[in-house]
Design an enzyme around this catalytic site. Sequence first.
Site, PDB file in Angstrom:
ATOM      1  N   SER A 124       0.829  -1.204   0.000  1.00 55.09           N
ATOM      2  CA  SER A 124       0.000   0.000   0.000  1.00 55.09           C
ATOM      3  C   SER A 124       0.864   1.254   0.000  1.00 55.09           C
ATOM      4  O   SER A 124       1.988   1.259   0.520  1.00 55.09           O
ATOM      5  CB  SER A 124      -0.852  -0.023   1.270  1.00 55.09           C
ATOM      6  OG  SER A 124      -1.410   1.237   1.511  1.00 55.09           O
ATOM      7  N   TYR A 149      -1.800  -1.080  10.826  1.00 51.53           N
ATOM      8  CA  TYR A 149      -2.018  -1.661   9.491  1.00 51.53           C
ATOM      9  C   TYR A 149      -0.848  -1.307   8.570  1.00 51.53           C
ATOM     10  O   TYR A 149      -0.284  -2.174   7.902  1.00 51.53           O
ATOM     11  CB  TYR A 149      -3.339  -1.139   8.906  1.00 51.53           C
ATOM     12  CG  TYR A 149      -3.455  -1.352   7.413  1.00 51.53           C
ATOM     13  CD1 TYR A 149      -3.708  -2.616   6.897  1.00 51.53           C
ATOM     14  CD2 TYR A 149      -3.287  -0.292   6.511  1.00 51.53           C
ATOM     15  CE1 TYR A 149      -3.794  -2.822   5.516  1.00 51.53           C
ATOM     16  CE2 TYR A 149      -3.373  -0.486   5.148  1.00 51.53           C
ATOM     17  CZ  TYR A 149      -3.623  -1.747   4.647  1.00 51.53           C
ATOM     18  OH  TYR A 149      -3.699  -1.947   3.287  1.00 51.53           O
ATOM     19  N   LYS A 153       2.284  -3.729   6.659  1.00 50.67           N
ATOM     20  CA  LYS A 153       2.717  -3.715   5.254  1.00 50.67           C
ATOM     21  C   LYS A 153       4.224  -3.466   5.175  1.00 50.67           C
ATOM     22  O   LYS A 153       4.942  -4.104   4.414  1.00 50.67           O
ATOM     23  CB  LYS A 153       1.971  -2.633   4.458  1.00 50.67           C
ATOM     24  CG  LYS A 153       0.488  -2.911   4.274  1.00 50.67           C
ATOM     25  CD  LYS A 153       0.222  -4.097   3.368  1.00 50.67           C
ATOM     26  CE  LYS A 153      -1.243  -4.412   3.229  1.00 50.67           C
ATOM     27  NZ  LYS A 153      -1.532  -5.754   2.717  1.00 50.67           N
TER      28      LYS A 153
HETATM   29  P1  NAD Z   1     -10.496  -7.604   1.294  1.00 49.80           P
HETATM   30  O1  NAD Z   1     -10.662  -7.606   2.763  1.00 49.80           O
HETATM   31  O2  NAD Z   1     -11.692  -7.410   0.442  1.00 49.80           O
HETATM   32  O3  NAD Z   1      -9.758  -8.952   0.835  1.00 49.80           O
HETATM   33  C1  NAD Z   1      -8.841  -9.638   1.644  1.00 49.80           C
HETATM   34  C2  NAD Z   1      -9.260 -11.096   1.665  1.00 49.80           C
HETATM   35  O4  NAD Z   1      -8.358 -11.822   2.495  1.00 49.80           O
HETATM   36  C3  NAD Z   1     -10.672 -11.298   2.256  1.00 49.80           C
HETATM   37  O5  NAD Z   1     -11.427 -12.086   1.370  1.00 49.80           O
HETATM   38  C4  NAD Z   1     -10.424 -12.018   3.580  1.00 49.80           C
HETATM   39  O6  NAD Z   1     -11.465 -12.908   3.903  1.00 49.80           O
HETATM   40  C5  NAD Z   1      -9.114 -12.722   3.270  1.00 49.80           C
HETATM   41  N1  NAD Z   1      -8.315 -13.056   4.455  1.00 49.80           N
HETATM   42  C6  NAD Z   1      -7.866 -12.229   5.426  1.00 49.80           C
HETATM   43  N2  NAD Z   1      -7.147 -12.930   6.331  1.00 49.80           N
HETATM   44  C7  NAD Z   1      -7.146 -14.223   5.920  1.00 49.80           C
HETATM   45  C8  NAD Z   1      -6.588 -15.426   6.435  1.00 49.80           C
HETATM   46  N3  NAD Z   1      -5.882 -15.440   7.565  1.00 49.80           N
HETATM   47  N4  NAD Z   1      -6.788 -16.566   5.761  1.00 49.80           N
HETATM   48  C9  NAD Z   1      -7.516 -16.583   4.607  1.00 49.80           C
HETATM   49  N5  NAD Z   1      -8.059 -15.481   4.067  1.00 49.80           N
HETATM   50  C10 NAD Z   1      -7.873 -14.312   4.724  1.00 49.80           C
HETATM   51  O7  NAD Z   1      -9.397  -6.485   0.936  1.00 49.80           O
HETATM   52  P2  NAD Z   1      -8.964  -5.932  -0.482  1.00 49.80           P
HETATM   53  O8  NAD Z   1      -9.419  -4.536  -0.569  1.00 49.80           O
HETATM   54  O9  NAD Z   1      -9.299  -6.882  -1.537  1.00 49.80           O
HETATM   55  O10 NAD Z   1      -7.399  -5.890  -0.273  1.00 49.80           O
HETATM   56  C11 NAD Z   1      -6.545  -6.950  -0.653  1.00 49.80           C
HETATM   57  C12 NAD Z   1      -5.151  -6.653  -0.160  1.00 49.80           C
HETATM   58  O11 NAD Z   1      -4.725  -5.418  -0.684  1.00 49.80           O
HETATM   59  C13 NAD Z   1      -5.053  -6.527   1.360  1.00 49.80           C
HETATM   60  O12 NAD Z   1      -3.839  -7.110   1.781  1.00 49.80           O
HETATM   61  C14 NAD Z   1      -5.036  -5.031   1.584  1.00 49.80           C
HETATM   62  O13 NAD Z   1      -4.347  -4.692   2.760  1.00 49.80           O
HETATM   63  C15 NAD Z   1      -4.289  -4.561   0.357  1.00 49.80           C
HETATM   64  N6  NAD Z   1      -4.609  -3.163   0.020  1.00 49.80           N
HETATM   65  C16 NAD Z   1      -5.910  -2.803  -0.166  1.00 49.80           C
HETATM   66  C17 NAD Z   1      -6.215  -1.487  -0.449  1.00 49.80           C
HETATM   67  C18 NAD Z   1      -7.638  -1.039  -0.644  1.00 49.80           C
HETATM   68  O14 NAD Z   1      -7.893   0.153  -0.655  1.00 49.80           O
HETATM   69  N7  NAD Z   1      -8.593  -1.924  -0.838  1.00 49.80           N
HETATM   70  C19 NAD Z   1      -5.185  -0.524  -0.561  1.00 49.80           C
HETATM   71  C20 NAD Z   1      -3.862  -0.927  -0.389  1.00 49.80           C
HETATM   72  C21 NAD Z   1      -3.578  -2.262  -0.100  1.00 49.80           C
HETATM   73  C1  UD1 Z   2      -7.153   4.746   3.732  1.00 44.30           C
HETATM   74  C2  UD1 Z   2      -6.091   4.452   4.757  1.00 44.30           C
HETATM   75  C3  UD1 Z   2      -4.912   3.767   4.060  1.00 44.30           C
HETATM   76  C4  UD1 Z   2      -5.391   2.504   3.349  1.00 44.30           C
HETATM   77  C5  UD1 Z   2      -6.510   2.857   2.380  1.00 44.30           C
HETATM   78  C6  UD1 Z   2      -7.123   1.645   1.740  1.00 44.30           C
HETATM   79  C7  UD1 Z   2      -6.291   6.102   6.566  1.00 44.30           C
HETATM   80  C8  UD1 Z   2      -5.655   7.263   7.235  1.00 44.30           C
HETATM   81  N1  UD1 Z   2      -5.685   5.687   5.438  1.00 44.30           N
HETATM   82  O1  UD1 Z   2      -6.607   5.614   2.754  1.00 44.30           O
HETATM   83  O2  UD1 Z   2      -3.921   3.429   5.018  1.00 44.30           O
HETATM   84  O3  UD1 Z   2      -4.323   1.896   2.625  1.00 44.30           O
HETATM   85  O4  UD1 Z   2      -7.566   3.553   3.083  1.00 44.30           O
HETATM   86  O5  UD1 Z   2      -7.832   0.858   2.671  1.00 44.30           O
HETATM   87  O6  UD1 Z   2      -7.294   5.569   7.036  1.00 44.30           O
HETATM   88  N2  UD1 Z   2     -13.170  10.540   3.509  1.00 44.30           N
HETATM   89  C9  UD1 Z   2     -14.205  11.353   3.917  1.00 44.30           C
HETATM   90  N3  UD1 Z   2     -15.322  10.756   4.454  1.00 44.30           N
HETATM   91  C10 UD1 Z   2     -15.447   9.404   4.585  1.00 44.30           C
HETATM   92  C11 UD1 Z   2     -14.374   8.580   4.147  1.00 44.30           C
HETATM   93  C12 UD1 Z   2     -13.244   9.191   3.633  1.00 44.30           C
HETATM   94  O7  UD1 Z   2     -14.138  12.561   3.818  1.00 44.30           O
HETATM   95  O8  UD1 Z   2     -16.470   8.941   5.083  1.00 44.30           O
HETATM   96  C13 UD1 Z   2     -11.971  11.169   2.928  1.00 44.30           C
HETATM   97  C14 UD1 Z   2     -10.710  10.917   3.726  1.00 44.30           C
HETATM   98  O9  UD1 Z   2     -10.526  11.876   4.696  1.00 44.30           O
HETATM   99  C15 UD1 Z   2      -9.653  10.965   2.625  1.00 44.30           C
HETATM  100  C16 UD1 Z   2     -10.381  10.503   1.358  1.00 44.30           C
HETATM  101  O10 UD1 Z   2     -11.767  10.627   1.650  1.00 44.30           O
HETATM  102  O11 UD1 Z   2      -9.273  12.279   2.436  1.00 44.30           O
HETATM  103  C17 UD1 Z   2     -10.074   9.080   1.000  1.00 44.30           C
HETATM  104  O12 UD1 Z   2     -10.283   8.265   2.154  1.00 44.30           O
HETATM  105  P1  UD1 Z   2     -10.184   6.688   2.125  1.00 44.30           P
HETATM  106  O13 UD1 Z   2     -11.024   6.163   1.024  1.00 44.30           O
HETATM  107  O14 UD1 Z   2     -10.445   6.195   3.511  1.00 44.30           O
HETATM  108  O15 UD1 Z   2      -8.680   6.415   1.699  1.00 44.30           O
HETATM  109  P2  UD1 Z   2      -7.319   6.930   2.372  1.00 44.30           P
HETATM  110  O16 UD1 Z   2      -7.571   7.727   3.575  1.00 44.30           O
HETATM  111  O17 UD1 Z   2      -6.523   7.581   1.302  1.00 44.30           O
END
Ligand code: NAD
Ligand code: UD1
Length: 337
Positions: A124, A149, A153
């Site tokens: 991330s 979190y 990472k």
């Molecule tokens: P998500 O929660 O939708 O998917 C993660 C999946 O992993 C889920 O299906 C959950 O059930 C599974 N899981 C968690 N722990 C497990 C375990 N111990 N054994 C088996 N399955 C397990 O999240 P996502 O948005 O799809 O994200 C995927 C990855 O990308 C995550 O590692 C997340 O941290 C990373 N990531 C996501 C975002 C985002 O904004 N969505 C941003 C940056 C990084």
């Molecule tokens: C957040 C996490 C980041 C994580 C990412 C994906 C924090 C500080 N950062 O990123 O570590 O990798 O999600 O899971 O939590 N916002 C509003 N109202 C809301 C929700 C969000 O105003 O109800 C704003 C936030 O302040 C931000 C923007 O929308 O400015 C995006 O927020 P969000 O989607 O949560 O992503 P990040 O904060 O960038």
Amino acid sequence: MKILLAGGAGYIGSHTAVELAQKGHEIIIVDNYSNSSKKVIDRIEKIISRPLEVFEADIKDKESMQPIMKETKPDCIIHLAGLKAVGESIENPVEYYRNNIDTTLTLLECMKESSVKRIVFSSSATVYGEENPIPYVETMKKGNCSNPYGWTKYMMEQILEDAACADKELSVVILRYFNPIGAHISGEIGEDPQGVPNNLMPYIAQTAVGRREHLTIFGNDYPTKDGTCRRDYIHVMDLANGHLKAVEYAENNKGFDVFNLGTGEPYSVLEMINAFEKASGVKIKYEFGNRRAGDLPEYWADSKKAQEILGWKAVRTIEDMCRDTWNWQKNNPVGYA
Ligand code: NAD
Ligand code: UD1
């Protein structure tokens, strides 16, 4: 290639499964559904018109994972399994360190035993911490994460780098995602957070569909052009395509490498609301609230490295992201429930 998606039933994993399957790869999904629905599997199968190989297992449990790895013998692993809610990680750090780090260690141990040499890891932008100048470049120093979190990472990247350093046959590709949003164009799969959404886009979509009363914008006094925070939102199918490129790269390159996956173009919260209203024709009720702890005013990716080395570039626009989010949410007002 045979590709095992650890955490493949989740938001990013399900879209990646579709992208890889449609490019001819064989997909294995392992998930414990701790943050996802089993229904997603049927939806993926419907889109790709063929069955998937699926295992329900806790990935940190070696006794469960060993036979899966031995039976399936994947050519590559994509490690998406992890807990990802920032606020929850502050309240319950031990659970986050245990789950996220143990899944990584177990996968690495099982890879060694089954001679699997390639892994692509979901990292991330949060690893850039709070002090780097923008845009973020892969060569910048990591750290100063604002929550557990983010530290998981940071630590998992280090563990994977050390593993690649020790085993010269390993190929480790780290993908640092910026802000994934959107959904598959079919509207069959999309983001379905449990409980109240933490992230902006699902909150907007749930407000549009009437599940939330109004959106609270966290702060309008930031030093940005309209006072609200700016982020690098990326369509989840562009991100899925980044995994395809990473898997192909891992097939031909050993060692450790890191790539940003973002568009390089930031949008403010107000701009996102505006774009969503245009795409959906629905007015989003919102009010301004206090800043959220840990939020940075703005950041975005420099993704030149992914373009030059992986041949990857995000192609979908903010209009595409909003249209596809709305298509998913209006067809599935309560998600997979
Ligand atoms: P998500 O929660 O939708 O998917 C993660 C999946 O992993 C889920 O299906 C959950 O059930 C599974 N899981 C968690 N722990 C497990 C375990 N111990 N054994 C088996 N399955 C397990 O999240 P996502 O948005 O799809 O994200 C995927 C990855 O990308 C995550 O590692 C997340 O941290 C990373 N990531 C996501 C975002 C985002 O904004 N969505 C941003 C940056 C990084
Ligand atoms: C957040 C996490 C980041 C994580 C990412 C994906 C924090 C500080 N950062 O990123 O570590 O990798 O999600 O899971 O939590 N916002 C509003 N109202 C809301 C929700 C969000 O105003 O109800 C704003 C936030 O302040 C931000 C923007 O929308 O400015 C995006 O927020 P969000 O989607 O949560 O992503 P990040 O904060 O960038």
